[in-house]
Design a protein around this motif. Structure first.
Motif, PDB file in Angstrom:
ATOM      1  N   GLN A 134       4.224   3.655  26.402  1.00  0.00           N
ATOM      2  CA  GLN A 134       3.010   3.445  27.188  1.00  0.00           C
ATOM      3  C   GLN A 134       3.330   2.631  28.440  1.00  0.00           C
ATOM      4  N   LEU A 135       2.804   3.086  29.567  1.00  0.00           N
ATOM      5  CA  LEU A 135       2.983   2.426  30.853  1.00  0.00           C
ATOM      6  C   LEU A 135       1.623   1.983  31.391  1.00  0.00           C
ATOM      7  N   PRO A 136       1.597   1.126  32.405  1.00  0.00           N
ATOM      8  CA  PRO A 136       0.316   0.739  33.010  1.00  0.00           C
ATOM      9  C   PRO A 136      -0.524   1.934  33.465  1.00  0.00           C
ATOM     10  N   ILE A 137       0.130   3.003  33.916  1.00  0.00           N
ATOM     11  CA  ILE A 137      -0.607   4.180  34.374  1.00  0.00           C
ATOM     12  C   ILE A 137      -1.435   4.788  33.241  1.00  0.00           C
ATOM     13  N   HIS A 138      -0.950   4.677  32.017  1.00  0.00           N
ATOM     14  CA  HIS A 138      -1.702   5.183  30.864  1.00  0.00           C
ATOM     15  C   HIS A 138      -2.980   4.376  30.643  1.00  0.00           C
ATOM     16  N   ALA A 139      -2.869   3.060  30.809  1.00  0.00           N
ATOM     17  CA  ALA A 139      -4.041   2.198  30.621  1.00  0.00           C
ATOM     18  C   ALA A 139      -5.109   2.514  31.658  1.00  0.00           C
ATOM     19  N   ALA A 140      -4.694   2.709  32.902  1.00  0.00           N
ATOM     20  CA  ALA A 140      -5.663   3.037  33.953  1.00  0.00           C
ATOM     21  C   ALA A 140      -6.325   4.376  33.682  1.00  0.00           C
ATOM     22  N   ALA A 141      -5.548   5.350  33.227  1.00  0.00           N
ATOM     23  CA  ALA A 141      -6.092   6.675  32.942  1.00  0.00           C
ATOM     24  C   ALA A 141      -7.025   6.638  31.735  1.00  0.00           C
ATOM     25  N   GLU A 142      -6.668   5.852  30.747  1.00  0.00           N
ATOM     26  CA  GLU A 142      -7.480   5.787  29.525  1.00  0.00           C
ATOM     27  C   GLU A 142      -8.857   5.196  29.782  1.00  0.00           C
ATOM     28  N   ILE A 152      -7.366  12.708  28.882  1.00  0.00           N
ATOM     29  CA  ILE A 152      -8.119  13.750  28.156  1.00  0.00           C
ATOM     30  C   ILE A 152      -8.701  13.184  26.871  1.00  0.00           C
ATOM     31  N   TYR A 153      -7.886  12.427  26.155  1.00  0.00           N
ATOM     32  CA  TYR A 153      -8.338  11.860  24.883  1.00  0.00           C
ATOM     33  C   TYR A 153      -9.549  10.954  25.082  1.00  0.00           C
ATOM     34  N   SER A 154      -9.558  10.222  26.197  1.00  0.00           N
ATOM     35  CA  SER A 154     -10.659   9.296  26.485  1.00  0.00           C
ATOM     36  C   SER A 154     -11.786   9.954  27.270  1.00  0.00           C
ATOM     37  N   ARG A 155     -11.648  11.258  27.494  1.00  0.00           N
ATOM     38  CA  ARG A 155     -12.658  12.036  28.223  1.00  0.00           C
ATOM     39  C   ARG A 155     -12.896  11.488  29.635  1.00  0.00           C
ATOM     40  N   GLN A 156     -11.825  11.128  30.284  1.00  0.00           N
ATOM     41  CA  GLN A 156     -11.895  10.633  31.669  1.00  0.00           C
ATOM     42  C   GLN A 156     -11.548  11.804  32.599  1.00  0.00           C
ATOM     43  N   SER A 173      -4.250  21.836  24.491  1.00  0.00           N
ATOM     44  CA  SER A 173      -4.565  21.833  23.058  1.00  0.00           C
ATOM     45  C   SER A 173      -5.420  20.620  22.704  1.00  0.00           C
ATOM     46  N   LEU A 174      -5.078  19.463  23.284  1.00  0.00           N
ATOM     47  CA  LEU A 174      -5.863  18.251  23.034  1.00  0.00           C
ATOM     48  C   LEU A 174      -7.270  18.393  23.593  1.00  0.00           C
ATOM     49  N   ALA A 175      -7.384  18.936  24.801  1.00  0.00           N
ATOM     50  CA  ALA A 175      -8.698  19.086  25.428  1.00  0.00           C
ATOM     51  C   ALA A 175      -9.587  20.024  24.616  1.00  0.00           C
ATOM     52  N   LEU A 176      -9.020  21.093  24.128  1.00  0.00           N
ATOM     53  CA  LEU A 176      -9.800  22.039  23.320  1.00  0.00           C
ATOM     54  C   LEU A 176     -10.185  21.416  21.984  1.00  0.00           C
ATOM     55  N   CYS A 177      -9.283  20.647  21.426  1.00  0.00           N
ATOM     56  CA  CYS A 177      -9.550  19.977  20.152  1.00  0.00           C
ATOM     57  C   CYS A 177     -10.685  18.970  20.293  1.00  0.00           C
ATOM     58  N   PRO A 231     -19.381  24.364  25.325  1.00  0.00           N
ATOM     59  CA  PRO A 231     -18.443  25.459  25.074  1.00  0.00           C
ATOM     60  C   PRO A 231     -17.007  25.046  25.406  1.00  0.00           C
ATOM     61  N   PHE A 232     -16.846  24.286  26.442  1.00  0.00           N
ATOM     62  CA  PHE A 232     -15.555  23.717  26.783  1.00  0.00           C
ATOM     63  C   PHE A 232     -15.812  22.497  27.666  1.00  0.00           C
ATOM     64  N   SER A 233     -14.878  21.562  27.638  1.00  0.00           N
ATOM     65  CA  SER A 233     -15.069  20.327  28.388  1.00  0.00           C
ATOM     66  C   SER A 233     -14.598  20.486  29.830  1.00  0.00           C
ATOM     67  N   GLU A 234     -14.934  19.488  30.650  1.00  0.00           N
ATOM     68  CA  GLU A 234     -14.488  19.495  32.036  1.00  0.00           C
ATOM     69  C   GLU A 234     -12.971  19.432  32.118  1.00  0.00           C
ATOM     70  N   SER A 235     -12.353  18.717  31.184  1.00  0.00           N
ATOM     71  CA  SER A 235     -10.894  18.642  31.165  1.00  0.00           C
ATOM     72  C   SER A 235     -10.274  20.006  30.921  1.00  0.00           C
ATOM     73  N   VAL A 236     -10.872  20.790  30.043  1.00  0.00           N
ATOM     74  CA  VAL A 236     -10.378  22.152  29.802  1.00  0.00           C
ATOM     75  C   VAL A 236     -10.450  22.955  31.088  1.00  0.00           C
ATOM     76  N   ARG A 237     -11.562  22.863  31.773  1.00  0.00           N
ATOM     77  CA  ARG A 237     -11.721  23.614  33.021  1.00  0.00           C
ATOM     78  C   ARG A 237     -10.670  23.215  34.046  1.00  0.00           C
ATOM     79  N   LEU A 238     -10.430  21.921  34.172  1.00  0.00           N
ATOM     80  CA  LEU A 238      -9.456  21.432  35.140  1.00  0.00           C
ATOM     81  C   LEU A 238      -8.045  21.894  34.792  1.00  0.00           C
TER      82      LEU A 238
END
Length: 561
Positions: free
Chosen positions: A253-261, A293-297, A327-331, A337-344
């Motif tokens: 884990q890096l600082p970039i992960h924390a900002a994204a989460e 994606i996991y945090s729906r950001q 796979s994570l976004a679909l899960c 029907p699908f999330s914004e992350s899936v679309r992106l």
């Protein structure tokens, strides 16, 4: 010790007079023989009351009375403690009474006396933001590096936490800048965590380590990124904080992960510019796309993709149990029907795997399949070379050979949903002959088979396939169109020829048919729009996760290309 005056929550007469700041009354009571050391139910005596009230005159009077016998008696009196272990000096320092603290120190008050909860006069003064008292106590030799409270914080930790920059300026000259609490957190880490930018700058300029790591390997840059303190992040990066230090025992884990989460866009943008881009795709690392994606950001997902992070990232099955961002976004798709992350991800060209196709085909909902086809171009099989394909066509990403194989494999395994996906695939330019497999003809509904056969020359079907259709007709599991018993009409053969020459992809997905020298009413016919679609008549499908598990346990791969 005289307790005769104390009952319940009451105080002695001398203590009450000291609390009110009346030196005359205190003196009068003392002369009448009232005790200066009588305690209440908190263990407070008159000196505690006077010190807490900030009454220098009463303190002087009480100290004089206590020292009338001997200096030893005065020293013992000035250091008497309440039931909480609080001295008069502590109470005065806590409340900011500078003159009282001076008097008490002159009377030999213990400058480092600890309370029951491990506080002391200096810590109390720091906690209250009383700069002048801090200066006084430090100048008188107070212990500055002692660890206080159950968390082992020093005075410097507390000053930084409260954001008292002027006190921090005093303490950095005498305190251990790298003092650690019970989680190995330094004062600089505290400044980064709570966004105390000015304190952070003072510590860094004094030489504090910007890359120090806590017990869990977190760095000041990671915690500032997690909390979204943009100014602190900028300052740390500008002053040597390393954004590529692994900050976790569990995964890289890096600082970039924390900002994204946590969805801190500004911080994320700054960290993208300085973080090693290898974290987004090399094995053993984890792309920040996963945590976003996991945090729906979704805004973080969008920014990462825009800045060049691969939508496929790396396979994190062994690290996080996740195969790909898609796979994570679909899960994680729930009520939509699908999330914004899936679309992106799909729009960015994420590879669609066998598991992903299940989400698109093993359902009576066509939203995801439509989304994929909106951004994907189905090529003609004869244009594909193994492991290689044209990356873009008409502004869309071309399906790779492996993606097309897995699409067909899942489609043939999900024949009971063919009424939903078949029209979409054929209208998107899928070569229908790829679906003319024994399994399809054996399992598909009658209407689905009739629809599929309308896209081919049914008179030229291979003998084994014709045999399957004949058997189904005998068992009355299929009712073929009457036309299928005869040779296809010339108009149908002509449009099949046009389709073969132009290619099903161009014919079905572009306006090329409008450029042909034929009357406009024939355009729809040439694009097979005259064929009536079938409707889905099955019950609701089981949960997708169950379908995926079942697919993996029972699926037999079918080679179709």
């Amino acid at each position: 010790m005289d307790f005769t005056e104390c009952y319940g929550g009451t105080v002695s007469r001398v203590a009450a007079a000291a609390r009110s700041g009346s030196r005359k009354r205190v003196r009068r009571l003392i002369r009448r023989g009232f005790s200066v050391d009588c305690r209440d139910n908190r263990g407070w005596n008159a000196l505690h009351e006077a010190a807490a009230a900030g009454s220098t005159e009463c303190v002087q009077e009480l100290l004089s009375a206590a020292g009338a016998g001997s200096s030893h008696g005065c020293r013992a009196y000035v250091n008497t403690l309440t039931h909480e272990g609080e001295s008069a000096c502590y109470l005065a320092a806590q409340r900011g009474h500078l003159a009282v603290v001076r008097l008490l120190l002159k009377a030999h008050a213990n400058i480092d006396q600890l309370t029951n909860d491990l506080s002391c006069p200096l810590y109390a003064a720091v906690d209250g933001g009383h700069k002048e008292i801090v200066e006084l106590l430090v100048s008188k030799g107070a212990e500055v590096n002692r660890k206080h409270t159950s968390s082992w914080w020093t005075c410097l930790h507390q000053a930084v936490y409260k954001g008292y920059s002027e006190i921090v300026r005093i303490l950095v000259n005498v305190c251990n800048l790298e003092a650690l609490d019970d989680h190995k957190i330094s004062p600089l880490f505290v400044a980064a965590q709570y966004g105390q930018q000015e304190c952070l700058e003072i510590l860094v300029n004094a030489g504090a380590n910007v890359n120090i790591q806590a017990a869990d390997l977190a760095t000041p840059l990671l915690i500032a990124s997690q909390e979204g303190h943009q100014a602190c992040v900028d300052f740390l990066v500008d002053h040597g904080a390393d954004p590529n230090i692994n900050c976790s025992n569990d995964w890289p884990q890096l600082p970039i992960h924390a900002a994204a989460e946590f969805g801190h866009i500004g911080v994320l943008r700054r960290l993208i510019a300085v973080t090693d881009c290898d974290c987004g795709h090399i094995d053993g690392m984890v792309s920040p796309l996963y945590v976003a994606i996991y945090s729906r950001q979704s805004k973080c997902v969008e920014l990462l993709l825009k800045e060049g992070f691969s939508p496929d990232a790396q396979d994190c099955t062994h690290t996080l149990g996740l195969r790909s961002p898609l796979s994570l976004a679909l899960c994680h798709t729930t009520n939509k029907p699908f999330s914004e992350s899936v679309r992106l991800l799909v729009a960015a060209g994420a590879t669609v795997t066998e598991e992903n196709w299940i989400y698109a085909l093993a359902t009576d909902k066509t939203d995801l399949l439509q989304l994929i086809l909106e951004h994907r171009w189905i090529p003609r099989p004869d244009t594909l070379i193994k492991d290689c394909s044209v990356p873009h066509h008409h502004g869309k990403t071309v399906l790779k050979l492996q993606e097309l194989r897995e699409l067909l494999c899942v489609a043939l395994d999900q024949v009971h949903f063919a009424a939903c996906w078949l029209p979409l695939l054929l209208k998107a330019g899928l070569e229908p002959s790829l679906l003319l497999q024994a399994h399809m003809l054996e399992q598909a509904d009658s209407d689905v088979l009739n629809y599929l056969l309308e896209f081919v020359n049914w008179s030229t079907l291979a003998a084994p396939l014709k045999h399957i259709l004949d058997q189904r007709r005998v068992t009355k599991t299929c009712e073929p169109c009457q036309d299928f018993d005869s040779i296809p009409c010339l108009s149908h053969l002509c449009r099949l020829k046009v389709r073969a020459v132009l290619g099903p992809d161009l014919l079905m997905r572009t306006n090329v048919v409008q450029q042909l020298p034929v009357p406009s009413p024939l355009h729809g016919f040439l694009q097979f729009r005259s064929i009536q679609e079938v409707s889905y008549r099955h019950s609701s499908p089981p949960p997708l996760l169950n379908l995926i598990q079942e697919y993996h346990s029972t699926h037999q791969h079918r080679h179709v290309i």
